[in-house]
Design a protein around this motif. Structure first.
Motif, PDB file in Angstrom:
ATOM      1  N   GLN A 206      -4.094   7.606  -0.314  1.00 17.17           N
ATOM      2  CA  GLN A 206      -4.667   6.737   0.704  1.00 17.17           C
ATOM      3  C   GLN A 206      -4.068   7.076   2.066  1.00 17.17           C
ATOM      4  OE1 GLN A 206      -5.711   2.521  -0.593  1.00 17.17           O
ATOM      5  NE2 GLN A 206      -3.906   2.909  -1.840  1.00 17.17           N
TER       6      GLN A 206
ATOM      7  N   GLY B  47      -9.389   6.907   1.482  1.00 12.01           N
ATOM      8  CA  GLY B  47      -8.827   7.459   0.263  1.00 12.01           C
ATOM      9  C   GLY B  47      -9.160   8.936   0.118  1.00 12.01           C
TER      10      GLY B  47
ATOM     11  N   ARG C 235       0.866  -1.179   0.000  1.00 10.69           N
ATOM     12  CA  ARG C 235       0.000   0.000   0.000  1.00 10.69           C
ATOM     13  C   ARG C 235       0.905   1.233   0.000  1.00 10.69           C
ATOM     14  NH1 ARG C 235      -5.553   0.145   1.009  1.00 10.69           N
ATOM     15  NH2 ARG C 235      -5.627  -1.656   2.398  1.00 10.69           N
TER      16      ARG C 235
ATOM     17  N   GLY D 289      -3.967  12.028   2.904  1.00 12.87           N
ATOM     18  CA  GLY D 289      -4.625  10.741   3.132  1.00 12.87           C
ATOM     19  C   GLY D 289      -4.803  10.366   4.583  1.00 12.87           C
TER      20      GLY D 289
END
Length: 378
Positions: free
Chosen positions: A369, A267, A87, A276
């Motif tokens: 994110q 998000g 991520r 984020g």
């Protein structure tokens, strides 16, 4: 879930963080992660055979499932499965979040965190066009064009739109270096660090870095920008991980730990990825039933001083409460590991405060994110 049934982090460790190309330049990503994983078994008092899963975040490694290679190198049995998580900058914290979810559902013991060796990351190339030469692949796209901005430019624009001045950014960056240098010299970081070879201390913090010195540096990403090499994090090498166990295993081990109260992943606009962490923090606090005012320790990933200050301003959070022993601006930002570093830092600080101390870890990631986690010492 009842608090007394929540997953508990019972051990936390990390390598020293090295500046890319320097102290840890010859150490591969699995060689960074393996000693940390092995250390967690000793710190937690858990047998290797009792580990149900290994989860590690990584962004730039050689592939081949970094978590699996690292787990085997750490001496975990071949029967222990492993998963690599990407991520982007939030990978390490996302791996710990996934570990907590596994423990809630079926696992008893999960080792989770992240590792990054920017120094040894392989070079990649785009296939050549007809008659041409291969072109080096500099980075993965974070979002479809035209939202796919370089991180420096995106966070420079975020700081401008939030009204964060160059002076505030330089002052915050100098503060991070001073705090981290002071913590290092006082030995406050020693217990959490697993030496790698003869490297046993974080390489980057500089005690003598002042706002005046930082003010002389030119803008790094656009001529009239405010982000510089001095108020941005360094590209770094390092690994960090924690041992997450079920409430039942925690009762059997009978050791101090951090109870995972809540987490959130959210998000935002991909062109302003540094924001984020803001909605992630709000949602995690709501789920935990607490507030910023009630937190005893706050660890936000300091990718850019302007980005951290913009997020603090939006949250109504006093920046002086953030990273009180220094953050990524001073320590460095080993991308896949950085979110896990935040939790290791909370482990050291909250357990020293005693039962009931509450902390927050939060990080933003490329592509827009954010991941946040609220923990409580128990």
């Amino acid at each position: 879930m009842r608090a007394d049934a929540a997953p508990v982090i019972v051990a936390a460790a990390r390598t020293p963080i090295g500046t890319a190309g320097h102290a840890l330049k010859d150490v591969t990503v699995d060689q960074l992660a393996a000693p940390v994983l092995a250390s967690l078994l000793l710190r937690a008092g858990v047998a290797a055979a009792d580990v149900d899963e290994v989860l590690l975040g990584n962004c730039m490694g050689p592939g081949g499932n970094v978590a699996r290679v690292s787990a085997l190198a750490a001496g975990l049995p071949p029967s222990t499965p492993a998963l690599t998580v990407d991520r982007q900058c939030a990978s390490g914290l996302a791996a710990i979040d996934l570990a907590a979810q596994l423990v809630r559902n079926r696992a008893g013991v999960v080792l989770a965190g992240g590792a990054e060796s920017a120094s040894t990351a392989p070079w990649r190339f785009w296939p050549p066009e007809a008659g041409g030469e291969p072109v080096r692949y500099e980075r993965a796209p974070f979002a479809p064009a035209p939202e796919d901005l370089d991180m420096g430019l995106a966070n420079d624009l975020l700081a401008e739109e939030a009204g964060v001045t160059r002076e505030r950014q330089d002052a915050y960056a100098a503060r991070s270096h001073w705090l981290a240098s002071s913590a290092r010299e006082a030995g406050l970081l020693d217990q959490e660090i697993v030496p790698v070879g003869d490297v046993s201390r974080d390489e980057r913090p500089r005690a003598g870095l002042t706002p005046a010195r930082l003010s002389r540096l030119p803008a790094a990403f656009r001529p009239d920008g405010t982000v510089t090499a001095g108020n941005a994090c360094g590209v770094s090498d390092g690994a960090a991980a924690v041992a997450v166990v079920s409430a039942e295993v925690h009762r059997r081990l009978d050791v101090p730990g951090l109870r995972v109260l809540a987490s959130a992943t959210t998000g935002v606009a991909a062109s302003r990825p540094g924001r984020g962490l803001v909605p992630a923090v709000r949602l995690a606090l709501e789920r935990a039933g607490t507030s910023l005012e009630q937190l005893d320790a706050i660890e936000l990933n300091e990718a850019f001083a302007g980005q951290v200050l913009a997020c603090c301003d939006e949250l109504g959070l006093d920046p002086d409460r953030v990273c009180t022993q220094g953050g990524a601006l001073a320590l460095g930002h080993p991308w896949g590991a950085s979110g896990a570093v935040l939790v290791v830092r909370l482990f050291s600080q909250l357990l020293a405060r005693g039962e009931g101390a509450v902390g927050l870890a939060a990080i933003a990631a490329g592509g827009g994110q954010g991941v946040a986690m609220v923990v409580e010492s128990c």
